[in-house]
Design a protein around this motif. Structure first.
Motif, PDB file in Angstrom:
ATOM      1  N   ASN A 157       0.805  -1.223   0.000  1.00 37.81           N
ATOM      2  CA  ASN A 157       0.000   0.000   0.000  1.00 37.81           C
ATOM      3  C   ASN A 157       0.841   1.277   0.000  1.00 37.81           C
ATOM      4  OD1 ASN A 157      -2.371  -1.472   0.000  1.00 37.81           O
ATOM      5  ND2 ASN A 157      -2.462  -1.585   2.235  1.00 37.81           N
ATOM      6  N   GLY A 158       2.133   1.145  -0.258  1.00 38.08           N
ATOM      7  CA  GLY A 158       2.950   2.343  -0.408  1.00 38.08           C
ATOM      8  C   GLY A 158       3.615   2.823   0.877  1.00 38.08           C
ATOM      9  N   GLY A 159       3.586   2.002   1.944  1.00 43.33           N
ATOM     10  CA  GLY A 159       4.205   2.403   3.209  1.00 43.33           C
ATOM     11  C   GLY A 159       5.644   1.922   3.342  1.00 43.33           C
ATOM     12  N   LEU A 160       6.247   2.219   4.500  1.00 43.27           N
ATOM     13  CA  LEU A 160       7.655   1.901   4.736  1.00 43.27           C
ATOM     14  C   LEU A 160       7.832   0.914   5.894  1.00 43.27           C
ATOM     15  CD1 LEU A 160       9.353   5.434   4.563  1.00 43.27           C
ATOM     16  CD2 LEU A 160       8.745   3.893   2.690  1.00 43.27           C
ATOM     17  N   VAL A 161       8.629  -0.145   5.642  1.00 38.32           N
ATOM     18  CA  VAL A 161       8.920  -1.144   6.675  1.00 38.32           C
ATOM     19  C   VAL A 161      10.424  -1.396   6.716  1.00 38.32           C
ATOM     20  CG1 VAL A 161       8.573  -3.530   7.428  1.00 38.32           C
ATOM     21  CG2 VAL A 161       6.689  -2.304   6.296  1.00 38.32           C
ATOM     22  N   ALA A 162      11.020  -1.270   7.899  1.00 36.09           N
ATOM     23  CA  ALA A 162      12.440  -1.619   8.055  1.00 36.09           C
ATOM     24  C   ALA A 162      12.534  -3.093   8.447  1.00 36.09           C
ATOM     25  CB  ALA A 162      13.093  -0.747   9.117  1.00 36.09           C
ATOM     26  N   PHE A 163      13.515  -3.788   7.878  1.00 32.14           N
ATOM     27  CA  PHE A 163      13.626  -5.236   8.089  1.00 32.14           C
ATOM     28  C   PHE A 163      15.094  -5.664   8.046  1.00 32.14           C
ATOM     29  CE2 PHE A 163      14.657  -6.308   3.662  1.00 32.14           C
ATOM     30  CZ  PHE A 163      14.241  -5.157   3.003  1.00 32.14           C
ATOM     31  N   PRO A 164      15.412  -6.800   8.686  1.00 30.51           N
ATOM     32  CA  PRO A 164      16.800  -7.254   8.665  1.00 30.51           C
ATOM     33  C   PRO A 164      17.139  -7.970   7.364  1.00 30.51           C
ATOM     34  CG  PRO A 164      15.452  -8.783   9.937  1.00 30.51           C
ATOM     35  CD  PRO A 164      14.539  -7.651   9.522  1.00 30.51           C
ATOM     36  N   THR A 165      18.382  -7.846   6.915  1.00 33.30           N
ATOM     37  CA  THR A 165      18.913  -8.705   5.853  1.00 33.30           C
ATOM     38  C   THR A 165      20.193  -9.306   6.431  1.00 33.30           C
ATOM     39  OG1 THR A 165      20.526  -7.287   4.705  1.00 33.30           O
ATOM     40  CG2 THR A 165      18.187  -6.891   4.211  1.00 33.30           C
ATOM     41  N   GLU A 166      20.877 -10.129   5.675  1.00 28.40           N
ATOM     42  CA  GLU A 166      22.098 -10.740   6.205  1.00 28.40           C
ATOM     43  C   GLU A 166      23.257  -9.742   6.294  1.00 28.40           C
ATOM     44  OE1 GLU A 166      21.137 -10.767   3.180  1.00 28.40           O
ATOM     45  OE2 GLU A 166      22.491 -11.775   1.773  1.00 28.40           O
ATOM     46  N   THR A 167      23.120  -8.592   5.608  1.00 26.72           N
ATOM     47  CA  THR A 167      24.215  -7.608   5.636  1.00 26.72           C
ATOM     48  C   THR A 167      23.968  -6.537   6.700  1.00 26.72           C
ATOM     49  OG1 THR A 167      23.110  -6.330   3.904  1.00 26.72           O
ATOM     50  CG2 THR A 167      24.805  -7.921   3.200  1.00 26.72           C
ATOM     51  N   VAL A 168      22.953  -5.705   6.459  1.00 34.50           N
ATOM     52  CA  VAL A 168      22.546  -4.662   7.412  1.00 34.50           C
ATOM     53  C   VAL A 168      21.028  -4.548   7.312  1.00 34.50           C
ATOM     54  CG1 VAL A 168      24.713  -3.367   7.157  1.00 34.50           C
ATOM     55  CG2 VAL A 168      22.746  -2.755   5.731  1.00 34.50           C
ATOM     56  N   GLY A 191      12.463  -0.622   3.642  1.00 34.67           N
ATOM     57  CA  GLY A 191      11.806  -1.095   2.432  1.00 34.67           C
ATOM     58  C   GLY A 191      10.588  -0.315   2.006  1.00 34.67           C
ATOM     59  N   ALA A 192      10.420  -0.234   0.673  1.00 32.47           N
ATOM     60  CA  ALA A 192       9.228   0.352   0.059  1.00 32.47           C
ATOM     61  C   ALA A 192       8.997  -0.370  -1.270  1.00 32.47           C
ATOM     62  CB  ALA A 192       9.435   1.839  -0.201  1.00 32.47           C
ATOM     63  N   ASN A 193       7.766  -0.335  -1.763  1.00 35.71           N
ATOM     64  CA  ASN A 193       7.467  -0.908  -3.076  1.00 35.71           C
ATOM     65  C   ASN A 193       8.362  -0.258  -4.144  1.00 35.71           C
ATOM     66  OD1 ASN A 193       6.425  -1.665  -5.529  1.00 35.71           O
ATOM     67  ND2 ASN A 193       4.277  -1.231  -4.995  1.00 35.71           N
ATOM     68  N   ALA A 194       9.208  -1.066  -4.785  1.00 39.35           N
ATOM     69  CA  ALA A 194      10.213  -0.524  -5.703  1.00 39.35           C
ATOM     70  C   ALA A 194       9.588   0.096  -6.949  1.00 39.35           C
ATOM     71  CB  ALA A 194      11.196  -1.623  -6.109  1.00 39.35           C
ATOM     72  N   LEU A 195       8.366  -0.339  -7.290  1.00 37.75           N
ATOM     73  CA  LEU A 195       7.767   0.149  -8.529  1.00 37.75           C
ATOM     74  C   LEU A 195       6.802   1.316  -8.288  1.00 37.75           C
ATOM     75  CD1 LEU A 195       7.198  -3.240 -10.385  1.00 37.75           C
ATOM     76  CD2 LEU A 195       9.230  -1.777 -10.286  1.00 37.75           C
ATOM     77  N   ASP A 196       6.790   1.823  -7.068  1.00 35.71           N
ATOM     78  CA  ASP A 196       5.882   2.907  -6.690  1.00 35.71           C
ATOM     79  C   ASP A 196       6.705   4.162  -6.382  1.00 35.71           C
ATOM     80  OD1 ASP A 196       4.286   4.705  -5.300  1.00 35.71           O
ATOM     81  OD2 ASP A 196       3.287   3.170  -4.092  1.00 35.71           O
ATOM     82  N   GLU A 197       6.642   5.105  -7.313  1.00 36.61           N
ATOM     83  CA  GLU A 197       7.459   6.308  -7.210  1.00 36.61           C
ATOM     84  C   GLU A 197       7.195   7.079  -5.912  1.00 36.61           C
ATOM     85  OE1 GLU A 197       7.937   8.469 -10.865  1.00 36.61           O
ATOM     86  OE2 GLU A 197       9.863   8.944  -9.934  1.00 36.61           O
ATOM     87  N   GLU A 198       5.927   7.153  -5.521  1.00 34.24           N
ATOM     88  CA  GLU A 198       5.566   7.890  -4.298  1.00 34.24           C
ATOM     89  C   GLU A 198       6.180   7.218  -3.064  1.00 34.24           C
ATOM     90  OE1 GLU A 198       4.120  10.862  -4.063  1.00 34.24           O
ATOM     91  OE2 GLU A 198       4.336  10.787  -6.248  1.00 34.24           O
ATOM     92  N   ALA A 199       6.162   5.889  -3.055  1.00 30.08           N
ATOM     93  CA  ALA A 199       6.721   5.144  -1.918  1.00 30.08           C
ATOM     94  C   ALA A 199       8.226   5.401  -1.833  1.00 30.08           C
ATOM     95  CB  ALA A 199       6.429   3.655  -2.069  1.00 30.08           C
ATOM     96  N   ALA A 200       8.885   5.407  -2.993  1.00 30.46           N
ATOM     97  CA  ALA A 200      10.325   5.666  -3.014  1.00 30.46           C
ATOM     98  C   ALA A 200      10.616   7.055  -2.434  1.00 30.46           C
ATOM     99  CB  ALA A 200      10.861   5.558  -4.439  1.00 30.46           C
ATOM    100  N   LYS A 201       9.791   8.020  -2.789  1.00 34.75           N
ATOM    101  CA  LYS A 201       9.973   9.378  -2.272  1.00 34.75           C
ATOM    102  C   LYS A 201       9.975   9.409  -0.744  1.00 34.75           C
ATOM    103  CE  LYS A 201       8.101  12.623  -5.533  1.00 34.75           C
ATOM    104  NZ  LYS A 201       6.769  13.042  -5.998  1.00 34.75           N
ATOM    105  N   LYS A 202       9.046   8.609  -0.178  1.00 34.78           N
ATOM    106  CA  LYS A 202       8.954   8.559   1.293  1.00 34.78           C
ATOM    107  C   LYS A 202      10.236   8.026   1.909  1.00 34.78           C
ATOM    108  CE  LYS A 202       4.016   7.481   1.446  1.00 34.78           C
ATOM    109  NZ  LYS A 202       3.133   6.338   1.739  1.00 34.78           N
ATOM    110  N   VAL A 203      10.906   7.098   1.221  1.00 35.08           N
ATOM    111  CA  VAL A 203      12.166   6.546   1.737  1.00 35.08           C
ATOM    112  C   VAL A 203      13.198   7.666   1.869  1.00 35.08           C
ATOM    113  CG1 VAL A 203      14.127   5.035   1.229  1.00 35.08           C
ATOM    114  CG2 VAL A 203      11.794   4.231   0.797  1.00 35.08           C
ATOM    115  N   TYR A 204      13.305   8.488   0.821  1.00 36.23           N
ATOM    116  CA  TYR A 204      14.275   9.587   0.854  1.00 36.23           C
ATOM    117  C   TYR A 204      13.965  10.556   1.990  1.00 36.23           C
ATOM    118  CZ  TYR A 204      16.137   8.021  -3.620  1.00 36.23           C
ATOM    119  OH  TYR A 204      16.746   7.284  -4.600  1.00 36.23           O
ATOM    120  N   GLU A 205      12.666  10.820   2.157  1.00 40.65           N
ATOM    121  CA  GLU A 205      12.262  11.742   3.225  1.00 40.65           C
ATOM    122  C   GLU A 205      12.617  11.200   4.596  1.00 40.65           C
ATOM    123  OE1 GLU A 205       8.528  13.659   0.945  1.00 40.65           O
ATOM    124  OE2 GLU A 205       8.098  12.746   2.919  1.00 40.65           O
TER     125      GLU A 205
END
Ligand code: TXA
Ligand code: MG
Length: 358
Positions: A30-41, A45-59
């Motif tokens: 739905n375009g929101g932001l979730v932080a999650f673990p990976t094996e590195t750091v 996360g945000a929907n990669a194909l949703d420009e608005e969601a990506a904008k929120k990551v930068y903000e």
């Protein structure tokens, strides 16, 4: 308000884990932001194909908009939507190192918005090897754009606590999956050029890559301080990254000489009343014993014979010094072999290229 949940990565079938990951997937969809673990750091996360969601990551991160995000996938079929073509060398690297701590740069498809790629026609893709990351991508049903989950300029987060410190109140959800396995960001390789090129060193080392594809180049910006003449090919590498608040300097030479120099400089600062820290390794702790002003915080990153222990503690240590209000940090340099290259790359940037030969 940010939802914070703890999930055990080895117990994802647990009812609570299943319901929380479903909720997280829905947030991403739905375009929101979730932080999650990976094996590195940890990733934000945000929907990669949703420009608005990506904008929120930068903000949320306070990240410069020309610094592109890495798109995370959970199976190889997802590549079809994202990239125009998969070169032969890329296939070899994928066979050898995916899922795992390697990011490849491809030419992007029309579906990937420029908001995700910082305006570039290329896209960075990674297939992570962490059960929570993979399950989150599956549950969300989309590829997930995720930079490291720190405020821009801070060291990358290696524990849920670090993400909470930086992003609580700024994003929808944080999945705390404990300490990450590696603690250094993925190796980035550009496979769009004729000779593939390493843009950021990591756990997949130069030697390992060479073994698989024969020839590989190295972006000049990894080896030395960027100048007006050349720009790093990974836009993110030009920023003073991974930086602690303290004035951090690194000393290079034989262990004894380095220790003597650090003892002298650290004592000088501590005697003037500055909060001071020293970064060393297990093998050298004895060189500092009883010679440092007792207020100085001495931290061993780990065992020189096990560089992965050092990689794992590095960002946490820099953050711990910040939390303690440290004003000066004096640290040792490391050999640049294998993973040591990635370790020195991060430390050098954290120290603002402040390396002194003794
Ligand atoms: O291990 C990792 O890679 C972690 C986890 C979360 O997967 N992610 C991560 O992302 O470190 P980030 O955003 O902190 O670093 C991404 C780096 C930046 O230096 C960025 O400039 C570079 O990748 N990058 C992304 N897309 C690129 C592209 N199309 N061309 C060149 N560099 C790119
Ligand atoms: Mg980052």
């Amino acid at each position: 308000k940010t939802i914070i949940v703890k999930i055990d990565k080895d117990n994802l079938k647990d009812d609570f884990a299943v319901s929380q990951l479903e909720k997280a997937g829905e947030i991403i969809r739905n375009g929101g932001l979730v932080a999650f673990p990976t094996e590195t750091v940890y990733g934000l996360g945000a929907n990669a194909l949703d420009e608005e969601a990506a904008k929120k990551v930068y903000e949320a991160k306070g990240r410069p908009s020309d610094n592109p995000l890495i798109v995370h996938i959970s199976n190889l079929n997802m590549l079809d939507d994202i990239v125009t073509q998969v070169p032969e060398v890329a296939k070899k690297l994928m066979d050898a190192f995916w899922p795992g701590p390697m990011t490849l740069i491809f030419n992007k498809s029309g579906l990937v918005p420029k908001g995700t790629t910082g305006g570039l026609d290329t896209v960075a893709v990674r297939f992570p090897n962490h059960p929570i990351a993979l399950e989150l991508i599956e549950k969300s049903g989309v590829s997930i754009a995720a930079p490291s989950a720190n405020l821009s300029g801070k060291p990358s987060p290696t524990m849920g606590e670090h993400v909470i410190d930086d992003l609580d109140g700024r994003i929808d959800m944080i999945i705390d999956g404990g300490m990450v396995g590696m603690g250094l960001e993925s190796t980035i390789i550009d496979v769009t050029s004729k000779t593939p090129m390493i843009l950021r060193p990591g756990f997949i080392t130069y030697e390992m890559i060479k073994d698989v594809i024969g020839e590989v180049g190295v972006d000049k910006a990894i080896l030395s301080k960027p100048t007006a003449d050349f720009k790093p090919k990974a836009p993110g590498m030009k920023y003073r990254h991974y930086a602690p608040e303290a004035d951090y300097s690194i000393y290079r030479g034989t262990a004894e000489k380095v220790a003597d120099k650090i003892i002298m400089l650290a004592n000088e600062k501590a005697d003037k009343g500055f909060k001071t820290g020293v970064i060393t390794v297990d093998q050298h702790l004895n060189l500092y014993q009883r010679k440092l002003n007792k207020d100085i915080m001495v931290v061993s990153l780990g065992n020189l014979d096990k560089p992965e222990t050092i990689a794992n503690m590095l960002f946490k240590t820099l953050r711990d010094f910040d939390k303690a209000g440290t004003k000066f940090i004096f640290g040792e340099a490391f050999s640049q072999h294998n993973v040591g290259w990635a370790i020195m790359n991060r430390l050098t940037k954290a120290a603002g290229y402040n390396i002194i030969d003794v």
